[in-house]
Design a protein around this motif. Structure first.
Motif, PDB file in Angstrom:
ATOM      1  N   ALA A  46      -5.507 -14.927  -3.201  1.00  0.00           N
ATOM      2  CA  ALA A  46      -6.937 -14.095  -3.571  1.00  0.00           C
ATOM      3  C   ALA A  46      -6.414 -12.940  -3.449  1.00  0.00           C
ATOM      4  N   GLN A  47      -6.527 -12.015  -3.918  1.00  0.00           N
ATOM      5  CA  GLN A  47      -6.041 -10.723  -4.283  1.00  0.00           C
ATOM      6  C   GLN A  47      -7.281  -9.650  -2.955  1.00  0.00           C
ATOM      7  N   VAL A  48      -8.466 -10.275  -3.055  1.00  0.00           N
ATOM      8  CA  VAL A  48      -9.907  -9.745  -2.823  1.00  0.00           C
ATOM      9  C   VAL A  48      -9.655 -10.232  -1.316  1.00  0.00           C
ATOM     10  N   SER A  49     -10.131  -9.066  -1.414  1.00  0.00           N
ATOM     11  CA  SER A  49     -10.869  -8.629   0.544  1.00  0.00           C
ATOM     12  C   SER A  49      -9.877  -8.875   1.213  1.00  0.00           C
ATOM     13  N   CYS A  50      -9.555  -9.245   2.055  1.00  0.00           N
ATOM     14  CA  CYS A  50      -9.577  -9.941   4.024  1.00  0.00           C
ATOM     15  C   CYS A  50      -8.055  -9.954   2.783  1.00  0.00           C
ATOM     16  N   MET A  51      -8.299 -10.776   2.350  1.00  0.00           N
ATOM     17  CA  MET A  51      -7.000 -12.594   1.511  1.00  0.00           C
ATOM     18  C   MET A  51      -5.889 -10.895   0.862  1.00  0.00           C
ATOM     19  N   GLY A  52      -6.569 -10.340  -0.005  1.00  0.00           N
ATOM     20  CA  GLY A  52      -6.082  -9.269  -0.772  1.00  0.00           C
ATOM     21  C   GLY A  52      -5.063  -8.588   0.929  1.00  0.00           C
ATOM     22  N   ALA A  53      -5.838  -8.331   1.416  1.00  0.00           N
ATOM     23  CA  ALA A  53      -5.417  -7.132   1.991  1.00  0.00           C
ATOM     24  C   ALA A  53      -4.575  -7.413   3.255  1.00  0.00           C
ATOM     25  N   VAL A  54      -4.578  -8.604   3.423  1.00  0.00           N
ATOM     26  CA  VAL A  54      -2.869  -9.178   4.329  1.00  0.00           C
ATOM     27  C   VAL A  54      -2.085  -8.769   3.727  1.00  0.00           C
ATOM     28  N   ALA A  55      -2.491  -9.706   2.776  1.00  0.00           N
ATOM     29  CA  ALA A  55      -0.681  -9.662   1.735  1.00  0.00           C
ATOM     30  C   ALA A  55       0.004  -8.998   1.450  1.00  0.00           C
ATOM     31  N   ARG A  56      -0.992  -7.220   1.041  1.00  0.00           N
ATOM     32  CA  ARG A  56      -0.070  -6.499   0.369  1.00  0.00           C
ATOM     33  C   ARG A  56       0.009  -5.526   1.515  1.00  0.00           C
ATOM     34  N   ALA A  57      -0.399  -5.767   2.756  1.00  0.00           N
ATOM     35  CA  ALA A  57      -0.054  -4.722   3.912  1.00  0.00           C
ATOM     36  C   ALA A  57       1.189  -5.931   3.766  1.00  0.00           C
ATOM     37  N   ALA A  58       1.695  -7.202   3.990  1.00  0.00           N
ATOM     38  CA  ALA A  58       2.405  -8.127   4.667  1.00  0.00           C
ATOM     39  C   ALA A  58       4.238  -7.757   3.766  1.00  0.00           C
ATOM     40  N   ARG A  59       3.907  -7.502   1.940  1.00  0.00           N
ATOM     41  CA  ARG A  59       4.502  -7.598   1.574  1.00  0.00           C
ATOM     42  C   ARG A  59       5.413  -5.928   1.096  1.00  0.00           C
ATOM     43  N   ALA A  60       4.376  -4.673   1.862  1.00  0.00           N
ATOM     44  CA  ALA A  60       4.837  -3.295   1.483  1.00  0.00           C
ATOM     45  C   ALA A  60       6.139  -3.127   2.668  1.00  0.00           C
ATOM     46  N   GLY A  61       5.973  -4.003   4.284  1.00  0.00           N
ATOM     47  CA  GLY A  61       6.472  -4.010   5.060  1.00  0.00           C
ATOM     48  C   GLY A  61       7.715  -5.510   5.036  1.00  0.00           C
ATOM     49  N   GLY A  62       8.175  -6.092   4.023  1.00  0.00           N
ATOM     50  CA  GLY A  62       9.026  -6.535   3.801  1.00  0.00           C
ATOM     51  C   GLY A  62       8.662  -7.814   3.808  1.00  0.00           C
ATOM     52  N   ALA A  63       7.738  -8.075   4.617  1.00  0.00           N
ATOM     53  CA  ALA A  63       7.629  -9.604   4.775  1.00  0.00           C
ATOM     54  C   ALA A  63       7.710 -10.408   3.333  1.00  0.00           C
ATOM     55  N   ARG A  64       7.647 -11.845   3.371  1.00  0.00           N
ATOM     56  CA  ARG A  64       7.563 -13.030   2.446  1.00  0.00           C
ATOM     57  C   ARG A  64       6.370 -13.522   1.905  1.00  0.00           C
ATOM     58  N   THR A  65       5.486 -13.720   1.252  1.00  0.00           N
ATOM     59  CA  THR A  65       4.464 -13.822   1.411  1.00  0.00           C
ATOM     60  C   THR A  65       4.067 -15.482   0.309  1.00  0.00           C
TER      61      THR A  65
END
Length: 200
Positions: A46-65
Motif C-alpha cells: 500500500a502507498q498509505v501510512s507506514c507501508m507507503g513511507a517505508v517503500a518510498r524511502a527504500a526506493r529513494a535510497g536505491g533499494a528494490r521494493t
C-alpha cells in the motif's frame, strides 16, 4: 554500507492514516537504512501510512521494493504502483504466505491487529523451527511493552516455553534493529512436545 549478505527484509507495519506522524517517520527511517545497507524490501503493497513511507524511502535510497497486497484491498489501501514488483494475491492468507516466501528476515514496526497477527505467525513458526529467518521488533516508544509483559506472564504460567525469547530480537533504534537482523541468530531446536502443544 554493510558487508553482510543482502537480505530481502519483510517489514510489517501500519497502513492506518490516523496514527502519530512519528511512526510514519520511523518507517521512512527504516526504509532509508534498509537501502543504505544494500538490502531489498518486501512490504504490504500500500502507498498509505507506514507501508507507503517505508517503500518510498527504500526506493529513494536505491533499494528494490516488492509490494504484496490482497485483491480486496487494492482500492481500499491504494496499491503502491511504484514498487519494482507489485503482487496481488486473492486474500490475506495468500498475502502473508507470499511475503514469507519472498523474505529472508522480518522487521516489525508499531502497528495494529494486522501487524500483531503477522508478528505472532512468524514468531510461532520460528519457535517451532519451521524457519530460521531473524525477527526483530523495532519499538522505540514502548508500543509493544504490554505484549512483552503478556508473553512474560504466559511463560511464567507455563503456557509457552522460555525459548520463545530466542526467536525474536527487540530494538529501540533503526540501526540497532538492522544490526540484529544482520547478525545470525541461534538455531532453535524443536522437539515432538512442541508440536503436541495446542499453544506455544
Amino acid at each position: 554500507m554493510t558487508t553482510t549478505k543482502p537480505l530481502a527484509v519483510c517489514v510489517f507495519c501500519s497502513s492506518s492514516g490516523t496514527i502519530d506522524r512519528l511512526y510514519v517517520d520511523l518507517a521512512a527511517q527504516a526504509g532509508a537504512e534498509l537501502a543504505r545497507r544494500g538490502h531489498s524490501l518486501v512490504s504490504g503493497g500500500a502507498q498509505v501510512s507506514c507501508m507507503g513511507a517505508v517503500a518510498r524511502a527504500a526506493r529513494a535510497g536505491g533499494a528494490r521494493t516488492v509490494g504484496v497486497i490482497p485483491e480486496g484491498l487494492v482500492s481500499v489501501e491504494i496499491s503502491d504502483e511504484d514498487n519494482d514488483e507489485l503482487v496481488v494475491t486473492p486474500d490475506m492468507r495468500a498475502r502473508k504466505g507470499e511475503m514469507d516466501r519472498r523474505s529472508d528476515a522480518f522487521l516489525i514496526l508499531p502497528g495494529g491487529i494486522g501487524t500483531l497477527e503477522e508478528l505472532l505467525e512468524v514468531w510461532t513458526a520460528r519457535t517451532l523451527a519451521m524457519h530460521e529467518k531473524p525477527i526483530v521488533i523495532l519499538d522505540p516508544t514502548g508500543v509493544y511493552e504490554p505484549l512483552r509483559e503478556l508473553m512474560v506472564g504466559l511463560t511464567e504460567q507455563g503456557f509457552t516455553r522460555a525459548k520463545i525469547w530466542d526467536a525474536v530480537g527487540w530494538a529501540t533504534s533503526v540501526p540497532e534493529a538492522f544490526d540484529l537482523l544482520e547478525r545470525a541468530q541461534p538455531r532453535i531446536e524443536s522437539s515432538p512436545d512442541d508440536y503436541a502443544e495446542a499453544e506455544l
